[in-house]
Design an enzyme around this catalytic site. Sequence first.
Site, PDB file in Angstrom:
ATOM      1  N   GLY A  15       0.855  -1.356  -0.094  1.00 45.11           N
ATOM      2  CA  GLY A  15       0.121  -0.064  -0.046  1.00 45.11           C
ATOM      3  C   GLY A  15       0.841   1.360   0.138  1.00 45.11           C
ATOM      4  O   GLY A  15       1.778   1.357  -0.758  1.00 45.11           O
ATOM      5  N   ASP A  35       6.831  -4.353   9.068  1.00 46.91           N
ATOM      6  CA  ASP A  35       5.496  -4.606   9.182  1.00 46.91           C
ATOM      7  C   ASP A  35       5.430  -5.849  10.021  1.00 46.91           C
ATOM      8  O   ASP A  35       6.287  -6.475  10.242  1.00 46.91           O
ATOM      9  CB  ASP A  35       5.050  -4.500   7.636  1.00 46.91           C
ATOM     10  CG  ASP A  35       3.792  -4.494   7.448  1.00 46.91           C
ATOM     11  OD1 ASP A  35       2.860  -4.837   8.113  1.00 46.91           O
ATOM     12  OD2 ASP A  35       3.322  -3.619   6.581  1.00 46.91           O
ATOM     13  N   VAL A  77       3.686  -2.234  15.986  1.00 47.83           N
ATOM     14  CA  VAL A  77       3.966  -0.901  16.604  1.00 47.83           C
ATOM     15  C   VAL A  77       2.953  -0.828  17.795  1.00 47.83           C
ATOM     16  O   VAL A  77       3.319   0.117  18.454  1.00 47.83           O
ATOM     17  CB  VAL A  77       3.481   0.082  15.487  1.00 47.83           C
ATOM     18  CG1 VAL A  77       4.082   0.272  14.227  1.00 47.83           C
ATOM     19  CG2 VAL A  77       1.974   0.168  15.037  1.00 47.83           C
ATOM     20  N   ASN A 103       3.765   4.976   9.285  1.00 45.70           N
ATOM     21  CA  ASN A 103       2.760   4.783   8.343  1.00 45.70           C
ATOM     22  C   ASN A 103       1.803   3.641   8.821  1.00 45.70           C
ATOM     23  O   ASN A 103       0.640   3.633   8.181  1.00 45.70           O
ATOM     24  CB  ASN A 103       3.474   4.629   6.934  1.00 45.70           C
ATOM     25  CG  ASN A 103       2.502   4.070   6.083  1.00 45.70           C
ATOM     26  OD1 ASN A 103       1.802   4.956   5.379  1.00 45.70           O
ATOM     27  ND2 ASN A 103       2.409   2.829   5.591  1.00 45.70           N
ATOM     28  N   TYR A 168     -11.634   5.800  13.760  1.00 43.78           N
ATOM     29  CA  TYR A 168     -10.740   6.197  12.860  1.00 43.78           C
ATOM     30  C   TYR A 168     -10.197   7.801  12.479  1.00 43.78           C
ATOM     31  O   TYR A 168      -9.215   8.088  12.649  1.00 43.78           O
ATOM     32  CB  TYR A 168     -10.948   5.551  11.342  1.00 43.78           C
ATOM     33  CG  TYR A 168     -10.005   5.657  10.188  1.00 43.78           C
ATOM     34  CD1 TYR A 168      -8.770   4.905  10.276  1.00 43.78           C
ATOM     35  CD2 TYR A 168      -9.728   6.704   9.303  1.00 43.78           C
ATOM     36  CE1 TYR A 168      -7.793   5.156   9.451  1.00 43.78           C
ATOM     37  CE2 TYR A 168      -9.078   6.999   8.492  1.00 43.78           C
ATOM     38  CZ  TYR A 168      -8.013   6.019   8.437  1.00 43.78           C
ATOM     39  OH  TYR A 168      -7.011   6.022   7.559  1.00 43.78           O
ATOM     40  N   LYS A 172      -6.862   9.612  13.552  1.00 44.97           N
ATOM     41  CA  LYS A 172      -6.100  10.594  12.770  1.00 44.97           C
ATOM     42  C   LYS A 172      -5.907  11.921  13.088  1.00 44.97           C
ATOM     43  O   LYS A 172      -5.046  12.730  12.928  1.00 44.97           O
ATOM     44  CB  LYS A 172      -6.644  10.291  11.336  1.00 44.97           C
ATOM     45  CG  LYS A 172      -6.527   8.960  10.971  1.00 44.97           C
ATOM     46  CD  LYS A 172      -5.021   8.295  10.795  1.00 44.97           C
ATOM     47  CE  LYS A 172      -5.008   7.120  10.024  1.00 44.97           C
ATOM     48  NZ  LYS A 172      -3.552   6.874   9.964  1.00 44.97           N
TER      49      LYS A 172
HETATM   50  P1  NAD Z   1      -2.782  -1.105   3.981  1.00 44.41           P
HETATM   51  O1  NAD Z   1      -3.759  -2.010   4.963  1.00 44.41           O
HETATM   52  O2  NAD Z   1      -2.366  -1.705   2.587  1.00 44.41           O
HETATM   53  O3  NAD Z   1      -1.131  -0.671   4.718  1.00 44.41           O
HETATM   54  C1  NAD Z   1      -1.135  -0.629   6.166  1.00 44.41           C
HETATM   55  C2  NAD Z   1      -0.074  -1.441   6.791  1.00 44.41           C
HETATM   56  O4  NAD Z   1      -0.032  -1.379   8.148  1.00 44.41           O
HETATM   57  C3  NAD Z   1      -0.394  -3.134   6.257  1.00 44.41           C
HETATM   58  O5  NAD Z   1       0.932  -3.447   5.544  1.00 44.41           O
HETATM   59  C4  NAD Z   1      -0.515  -3.518   7.681  1.00 44.41           C
HETATM   60  O6  NAD Z   1       0.056  -4.901   7.806  1.00 44.41           O
HETATM   61  C5  NAD Z   1       0.457  -2.502   8.389  1.00 44.41           C
HETATM   62  N1  NAD Z   1      -0.008  -2.697   9.903  1.00 44.41           N
HETATM   63  C6  NAD Z   1      -1.258  -2.786  10.498  1.00 44.41           C
HETATM   64  N2  NAD Z   1      -1.152  -2.941  11.808  1.00 44.41           N
HETATM   65  C7  NAD Z   1      -0.031  -3.040  12.314  1.00 44.41           C
HETATM   66  C8  NAD Z   1       0.960  -3.132  13.546  1.00 44.41           C
HETATM   67  N3  NAD Z   1       0.387  -3.639  14.594  1.00 44.41           N
HETATM   68  N4  NAD Z   1       2.457  -3.271  13.290  1.00 44.41           N
HETATM   69  C9  NAD Z   1       2.967  -3.214  12.039  1.00 44.41           C
HETATM   70  N5  NAD Z   1       2.466  -2.951  11.069  1.00 44.41           N
HETATM   71  C10 NAD Z   1       1.021  -2.880  11.129  1.00 44.41           C
HETATM   72  O7  NAD Z   1      -3.413   0.562   3.862  1.00 44.41           O
HETATM   73  P2  NAD Z   1      -2.795   1.712   3.433  1.00 44.41           P
HETATM   74  O8  NAD Z   1      -4.063   2.453   2.790  1.00 44.41           O
HETATM   75  O9  NAD Z   1      -1.533   1.722   2.632  1.00 44.41           O
HETATM   76  O10 NAD Z   1      -2.500   2.647   4.911  1.00 44.41           O
HETATM   77  C11 NAD Z   1      -1.352   2.981   5.169  1.00 44.41           C
HETATM   78  C12 NAD Z   1      -1.637   4.455   6.177  1.00 44.41           C
HETATM   79  O11 NAD Z   1      -2.252   5.374   5.396  1.00 44.41           O
HETATM   80  C13 NAD Z   1      -2.452   4.238   7.237  1.00 44.41           C
HETATM   81  O12 NAD Z   1      -1.986   4.818   8.330  1.00 44.41           O
HETATM   82  C14 NAD Z   1      -3.825   4.511   6.847  1.00 44.41           C
HETATM   83  O13 NAD Z   1      -4.707   4.947   8.067  1.00 44.41           O
HETATM   84  C15 NAD Z   1      -3.332   5.780   6.009  1.00 44.41           C
HETATM   85  N6  NAD Z   1      -4.230   6.294   5.067  1.00 44.41           N
HETATM   86  C16 NAD Z   1      -4.752   5.610   3.851  1.00 44.41           C
HETATM   87  C17 NAD Z   1      -5.503   6.258   3.246  1.00 44.41           C
HETATM   88  C18 NAD Z   1      -6.128   5.339   2.183  1.00 44.41           C
HETATM   89  O14 NAD Z   1      -7.098   5.854   1.314  1.00 44.41           O
HETATM   90  N7  NAD Z   1      -5.941   4.241   1.475  1.00 44.41           N
HETATM   91  C19 NAD Z   1      -6.128   7.371   3.178  1.00 44.41           C
HETATM   92  C20 NAD Z   1      -5.762   8.289   4.384  1.00 44.41           C
HETATM   93  C21 NAD Z   1      -4.758   7.541   5.215  1.00 44.41           C
END
Ligand code: NAD
Length: 265
Positions: A15, A35, A77, A103, A168, A172
């Site tokens: 992601g 991760d 984390v 992240n 959520y 944030k």
């Molecule tokens: P994603 O689920 O693909 O990636 C999140 C990653 O965090 C995953 O690889 C997951 O295994 C890892 N993770 C979860 N819990 C964890 C833990 N306890 N320890 C270590 N790693 C952990 O989703 P994404 O969209 O790539 O999200 C990345 C960040 O972006 C997040 O913080 C999310 O809230 C933020 N975000 C995403 C969007 C969107 O539209 N996708 C929008 C705003 C913010």
Amino acid sequence: MGKARTVLVTGGARGIGRGIAQSFLEAGHAVMIADLALTPDGGGSDWTYELASHSEMARTVEELAPLGDIRGTPLDVTDAASCDAAVAATVEAFGGLDVLVNNAGVVDSGTLETFSEERWDKIFDVNVKGVFLMTRAAADSLRASDDAAIVNTASIAGKRGAPSMAAYCGSKWAVVGITQSFALELAGDGIRVNALCPGMVGTAMWSDHLMANQSNESFEQRMQDIIPLGRPQTVEDMGQAAVFLATAPNVSGIALNVAGGFEMR
Ligand code: NAD
């Protein structure tokens, strides 16, 4: 290219984290992705959708390796000892740490009546406490760097609320507040701290939770309808912004929207 730095990206297996890792590599920096690295093929997650597996992280390291120096290390984390170990692994592998990208994150949704206390706690454990634990673990190494920065992945959900998204959005908003607080607290150590606020990026959060059971076309269509610039954001958009936030020499304490004009505050 400026000076090559060592960057630790949490949630880097896939992601947005993967996109951030790729952009730092392309800019000539060394990257450790960290991760969950759950069971080899996933299935070890207790969350409402699958989180990253060990093989997902290994594949990302393998696929990005042609771009530069990248390694992977397991991390939860929510566990202070695991955070310390991931920082130690980074320092041992690369000789130091200059940039921490907090992240890792999880999403969930549900109304006031249906959302459980367990799900509330899990969101705050990962999205909020995780930022504190990782920042604390990395602080001494960052202080030892002559050019250190932290980038926290918040969200446009950290700028406006949404129905069924209290946990959520609350988490944030907290990330934005933590960013401002650490920006002030660590400024004297020369550490810049900024937040990245992605808009809508079609990752697992959307496909496996927010728009589960809906097609990719309907995601694209919905985004075209509501985003002024007419398209969802990409992981490349996020990577570019994260590199900017980590390397801009006189920028600290901001929460930068990368959302195609959807959120402007
Ligand atoms: P994603 O689920 O693909 O990636 C999140 C990653 O965090 C995953 O690889 C997951 O295994 C890892 N993770 C979860 N819990 C964890 C833990 N306890 N320890 C270590 N790693 C952990 O989703 P994404 O969209 O790539 O999200 C990345 C960040 O972006 C997040 O913080 C999310 O809230 C933020 N975000 C995403 C969007 C969107 O539209 N996708 C929008 C705003 C913010």
